[in-house]
Motif scaffolding. Structure first.
Motif, PDB file in Angstrom:
ATOM      1  N   GLU A 104       0.828  -1.214   0.000  1.00 20.47           N
ATOM      2  CA  GLU A 104       0.000   0.000   0.000  1.00 20.47           C
ATOM      3  C   GLU A 104       0.858   1.258   0.000  1.00 20.47           C
ATOM      4  OE1 GLU A 104      -3.199   2.270   2.982  1.00 20.47           O
ATOM      5  OE2 GLU A 104      -2.361   0.301   3.520  1.00 20.47           O
ATOM      6  N   THR A 145      -4.904  10.427   8.912  1.00 19.85           N
ATOM      7  CA  THR A 145      -6.155  10.168   8.205  1.00 19.85           C
ATOM      8  C   THR A 145      -5.869   9.355   6.950  1.00 19.85           C
ATOM      9  OG1 THR A 145      -5.993  12.181   6.879  1.00 19.85           O
ATOM     10  CG2 THR A 145      -7.072  12.365   9.038  1.00 19.85           C
ATOM     11  N   ASP A 146      -6.914   8.819   6.332  1.00 20.80           N
ATOM     12  CA  ASP A 146      -6.734   8.075   5.084  1.00 20.80           C
ATOM     13  C   ASP A 146      -6.050   8.940   4.034  1.00 20.80           C
ATOM     14  OD1 ASP A 146      -7.914   5.880   6.225  1.00 20.80           O
ATOM     15  OD2 ASP A 146      -9.890   6.213   5.314  1.00 20.80           O
ATOM     16  N   GLU A 147      -6.456  10.217   3.951  1.00 22.04           N
ATOM     17  CA  GLU A 147      -5.856  11.122   2.969  1.00 22.04           C
ATOM     18  C   GLU A 147      -4.391  11.392   3.297  1.00 22.04           C
ATOM     19  OE1 GLU A 147      -6.535  15.594   1.067  1.00 22.04           O
ATOM     20  OE2 GLU A 147      -8.007  14.746   2.463  1.00 22.04           O
ATOM     21  N   GLN A 148      -4.073  11.600   4.571  1.00 17.43           N
ATOM     22  CA  GLN A 148      -2.674  11.829   4.962  1.00 17.43           C
ATOM     23  C   GLN A 148      -1.820  10.596   4.687  1.00 17.43           C
ATOM     24  OE1 GLN A 148      -3.298  12.867   9.057  1.00 17.43           O
ATOM     25  NE2 GLN A 148      -3.476  15.062   8.651  1.00 17.43           N
ATOM     26  N   ARG A 149      -2.355   9.435   4.976  1.00 16.88           N
ATOM     27  CA  ARG A 149      -1.605   8.207   4.721  1.00 16.88           C
ATOM     28  C   ARG A 149      -1.325   8.047   3.228  1.00 16.88           C
ATOM     29  NH1 ARG A 149      -2.517   3.617   8.126  1.00 16.88           N
ATOM     30  NH2 ARG A 149      -3.570   2.552   6.412  1.00 16.88           N
ATOM     31  N   ALA A 150      -2.325   8.323   2.408  1.00  9.17           N
ATOM     32  CA  ALA A 150      -2.154   8.171   0.964  1.00  9.17           C
ATOM     33  C   ALA A 150      -1.200   9.214   0.396  1.00  9.17           C
ATOM     34  CB  ALA A 150      -3.518   8.262   0.269  1.00  9.17           C
ATOM     35  N   THR A 151      -1.221  10.422   0.971  1.00 10.76           N
ATOM     36  CA  THR A 151      -0.431  11.520   0.421  1.00 10.76           C
ATOM     37  C   THR A 151       1.002  11.521   0.915  1.00 10.76           C
ATOM     38  OG1 THR A 151      -2.424  12.891   0.279  1.00 10.76           O
ATOM     39  CG2 THR A 151      -0.304  14.039   0.196  1.00 10.76           C
ATOM     40  N   GLU A 194      -6.684  20.306   7.569  1.00  9.51           N
ATOM     41  CA  GLU A 194      -6.289  19.046   6.937  1.00  9.51           C
ATOM     42  C   GLU A 194      -4.873  18.635   7.330  1.00  9.51           C
ATOM     43  OE1 GLU A 194      -5.692  19.215   2.624  1.00  9.51           O
ATOM     44  OE2 GLU A 194      -5.578  21.405   2.802  1.00  9.51           O
ATOM     45  N   TYR A 195      -4.082  19.574   7.863  1.00 14.19           N
ATOM     46  CA  TYR A 195      -2.723  19.266   8.300  1.00 14.19           C
ATOM     47  C   TYR A 195      -2.670  18.835   9.759  1.00 14.19           C
ATOM     48  CZ  TYR A 195      -0.973  21.242   3.953  1.00 14.19           C
ATOM     49  OH  TYR A 195      -0.713  21.485   2.626  1.00 14.19           O
TER      50      TYR A 195
END
Length: 411
Positions: free
Chosen positions: A73, A118-124, A237-238
């Protein structure tokens, strides 16, 4: 799946083709490495070193020699911690590019975000941080909040639009002048006890209001920085973790830090370099030096035993607990003991580079070793953890227990 032995064999062949070996303990063949604990390099040389270290790490990822125990992932290879440990053990034999900012990024921030982002932080962020495509400093300590990190006063104020305004000062931020991001702790609530009112953020360091100022050390370099924050506006978001959940972020990262602190038992020189120095100076038969050499050798052997014990525990799936504090304390005391030994051997030669064989600019080690009594959690903090969590002793008195932060006396 490739076996651990096959991975280690492949790693050794790959390293052999690319980098020289370090000085070997038994044969004394190979390249002596620097005994400096904190480097004294120019800004341009530091940037070059960081670029080399990042390129080296990314090449290892591309050749299945890094990220072995990371999931696919995040761009990893889905193997085991045993595979990763085997590569690390082989790599320790070689003189590879290194920069202090990379372990902070890859071994502290990336795994913390993998757990708490977050899911977005993990992905980014997680994959690029783990590969050092992005680099991140740690913005924790403050002038009046070092060992007592929960006493930090940098303020994060919630804005009407849901974002944050952050003002305050951080210090001892390793590598911040070269980083793109900083993992920041700030106080978001003064009406609760100090541990409960902290929120964490992943701060882009190019944000207006951020001023990074390198600090010149007595060793000559500028590894550390002050970071001033003046009404820094940051989107929610940060934020990392829950509002008021920054202490969980901090303890998670500090757990990774203490788990890694004692892994590099050769930082700043090794037993074999101390012995080579004593032989070159004709001091191995000196009765004032021989007991110190024996102590240094004993610490060297016990450090190898500790590494083997910790590896065995990891292979059994046993996470490192408060033993990490004990390892860190042993590691630092070993560096200080080496300093005392080389100071005894060199005498007046310690204060200047004489160019004599085996001296290796040992003053850089002596000046830097004491810094690690503070870095990564001071020795006093480590002893407190050992006393309470290993020996079962009662905790010391705390005048701020149960008191809202705003009511804690500051003088």
């Amino acid at each position: 799946m490739e076996t651990v032995e096959e991975t280690a064999h492949r790693a050794r062949a790959w390293f052999d083709d690319r980098v020289p070996k370090r000085l070997d303990t038994e044969s004394r063949s190979g390249k002596p490495w620097s005994v400096a604990i904190f480097t004294d390099t120019s800004h341009d040389d530091e940037v070059r070193l960081l670029d080399e270290a990042r390129a080296w790490l990314q090449a290892k990822w591309d050749n299945r020699l890094a990220g072995l125990d990371w999931s696919e992932e995040f761009g990893g290879h889905g193997l085991t911690r045993a595979h990763a440990d085997a590569v690390s053990a082989v790599e320790a034999e070689y003189d590879v590019p290194h920069h202090d900012l990379l372990p902070i990024t890859t071994r502290l921030v990336a795994p913390m975000l993998r757990l708490l982002g977050t899911d977005e932080q993990r992905a980014t962020f997680v994959g690029p941080l783990a590969r050092s495509e992005l680099v991140c400093a740690q913005l924790f300590s403050e002038p009046a909040a070092g060992s007592d990190l929960a006493g930090l006063t940098t303020r994060a104020t919630r804005l009407d639009d849901g974002g944050w305004s952050i003002s305050g000062q951080k210090v001892w931020s390793s590598g911040a002048q070269f980083a793109g991001y900083g993992l920041l702790l700030a106080r978001s609530d003064v009406d609760v006890v100090k541990h409960a009112g902290i929120t964490a953020f992943l701060l882009p360091l190019e944000t207006p209001g951020v001023d990074v100022r390198p600090l010149r050390q007595m060793t000559g370099g500028s590894c550390f920085n002050e970071v001033f924050l003046d009404d820094v506006r940051l989107s929610d978001e940060y934020r990392v973790g829950e509002v008021g959940g920054g202490w969980k972020v901090a303890t998670t990262m500090l757990g990774f830090e203490r788990d890694a602190s004692g892994d590099d038992t050769t930082l700043g020189g090794s037993w074999i370099q101390v012995l080579a120095l004593a032989e070159a100076m004709g001091r191995t038969g000196d009765p004032s030096v021989r007991p110190m050499l024996a102590d240094a050798y004993t610490r060297h052997v016990l450090a190898k035993v500790d590494v083997a014990r910790d590896l065995s525990a990891r292979l059994r799936g046993t996470p490192r607990g408060p033993e990490g504090s004990m390892r860190k304390l042993q590691w630092v005391e070993g560096m200080v003991q080496i300093s005392e030994t080389v100071a005894q051997i060199l005498g007046p030669r310690l204060v200047a580079d004489t160019g004599e064989p085996e001296t290796y600019l040992w003053h850089e080690h002596v000046l830097g070793a004491l810094g690690y009594r503070i870095a990564g959690g001071s020795n006093e903090i480590q002893r407190g953890i050992i006393a309470e969590r290993i020996l079962g002793l009662p905790s010391g008195p705390r005048a701020d227990r149960g008191i809202p932060f705003k009511d804690i006396p500051t003088a």
